[in-house]
Design a protein around this motif. Structure first.
Motif, mmCIF file in Angstrom:
data_model
loop_
_atom_site.group_PDB
_atom_site.id
_atom_site.type_symbol
_atom_site.label_atom_id
_atom_site.label_comp_id
_atom_site.label_asym_id
_atom_site.label_seq_id
_atom_site.Cartn_x
_atom_site.Cartn_y
_atom_site.Cartn_z
ATOM 1 N N ALA A 10 66.976 50.540 49.285
ATOM 2 C CA ALA A 10 67.015 49.865 47.970
ATOM 3 C C ALA A 10 65.595 49.530 47.518
ATOM 4 N N ALA A 12 64.121 52.687 46.287
ATOM 5 C CA ALA A 12 64.654 53.030 44.955
ATOM 6 C C ALA A 12 63.953 52.203 43.873
ATOM 7 N N ALA A 13 63.682 50.931 44.178
ATOM 8 C CA ALA A 13 62.991 50.060 43.213
ATOM 9 C C ALA A 13 61.567 50.560 42.969
#
Length: 285
Positions: A3, A6-7
């Motif tokens: 995550a 992805a950020a």
């Protein structure tokens, strides 16, 4: 960790930034360096695919981007050049294979495209033609073993056949075709034996038997077959990381003997394996 990657991709539109962020996040969560490397590679793959598809790139271009992103991310995460090349070849090949399979292409074509994608990436990251073919054959073998669904053959045979096809397509001499096929078969057999909880000695024998069988299928003579089996046994034993030179040499001799080699060839392959291993251990930090 993914995550976080992805950020980073969202803000920087860079696969390497995504991979580095994911790897760093994994380490901060007490992941082992090996696990963090795997997470960084996964983040690089996901980011390269997302960026490539958003740019409407063709599948072969996305596969190339995946391989390049994995190679640079793996090096940044501390992988050796050899390990980074293997990861890049496998991930580029896997993407090409999965895209071809989704398009309904037959398995032979899927594996051919996987081999081509892997070779293309290897050449792009500076591998020689000889190295590129070796990594492409290995990647095709690994992907064939994963896609294996034929009850008349085992996954090691599928891996050997795929690796041999890729090697032949690249104009490799027959002796090298046999070596690539044997190595691919051994890797598949080792993976299968490891998942069954076998000991290192059993892994070595499984690898040697699969490599020997692959070599014989391709018409290798007894000496070549024994050498392929011994090399595979050495590779499987070295995977344990702590096997002594004597133990590795013994496993090689047993692998050669299982293929029908006489005492002279057994001694030769055992000594060669121990020498190669000793040199590799001196070179590695």
């Amino acid at each position: 960790a993914l995550a976080a990657g992805a950020a980073a991709l969202e803000s920087e539109a860079s696969a390497s930034a995504a991979a580095q962020t994911a790897g760093t996040a994994a380490l901060a969560m007490n992941a082992t360096p090996d696990r963090a490397l795997k997470i960084a590679v996964k983040a690089a793959v996901l980011a390269a695919i997302e960026l490539g598809q958003a740019s409407k790139k063709a599948a072969c271009e996305v596969a190339a981007d995946v391989g390049q992103a994995v190679f640079s991310s793996a090096l940044t995460a501390g992988a050796t050049s050899k390990a980074a090349m293997a990861l890049a070849a496998n991930e580029a090949g896997s993407f090409a294979a999965s895209d071809a399979a989704k398009a309904g292409k037959p398995k032979d074509k899927v594996l051919k495209l996987a081999g081509q994608a892997a070779k293309h990436v290897m050449l792009a990251v500076g591998a020689s033609r000889h190295q590129a073919t070796a990594y492409a054959a290995a990647a095709a073998g690994e992907i064939a073993a994963e896609l294996h669904d034929d009850e008349t053959h085992d996954s090691a045979e599928s891996a050997a056949a795929a690796a041999a096809r890729v090697a032949k397509a690249n104009g490799v001499r027959n002796r090298r075709v046999i070596e690539h096929a044997a190595a691919a078969a051994a890797k598949a057999a080792t993976k299968g034996a490891r998942s069954s909880g076998k000991s290192h000695a059993e892994l070595a024998q499984a690898a040697g038997a699969a490599a020997g069988k692959a070599a014989r299928v391709l018409g290798a003579d007894l000496e070549t077959t024994a050498r392929c089996a011994a090399a595979a046994a050495a590779q499987a034993m070295e995977g344990s990381g702590e096997a002594s030179l004597e133990v590795v040499g013994q496993a090689c001799a047993i692998a050669a003997e299982t293929q029908g080699a006489g005492v002279a060839i057994q001694a030769e392959v055992a000594a060669a394996a121990a020498g190669t291993l000793a040199a590799a251990r001196v070179q590695s930090p």
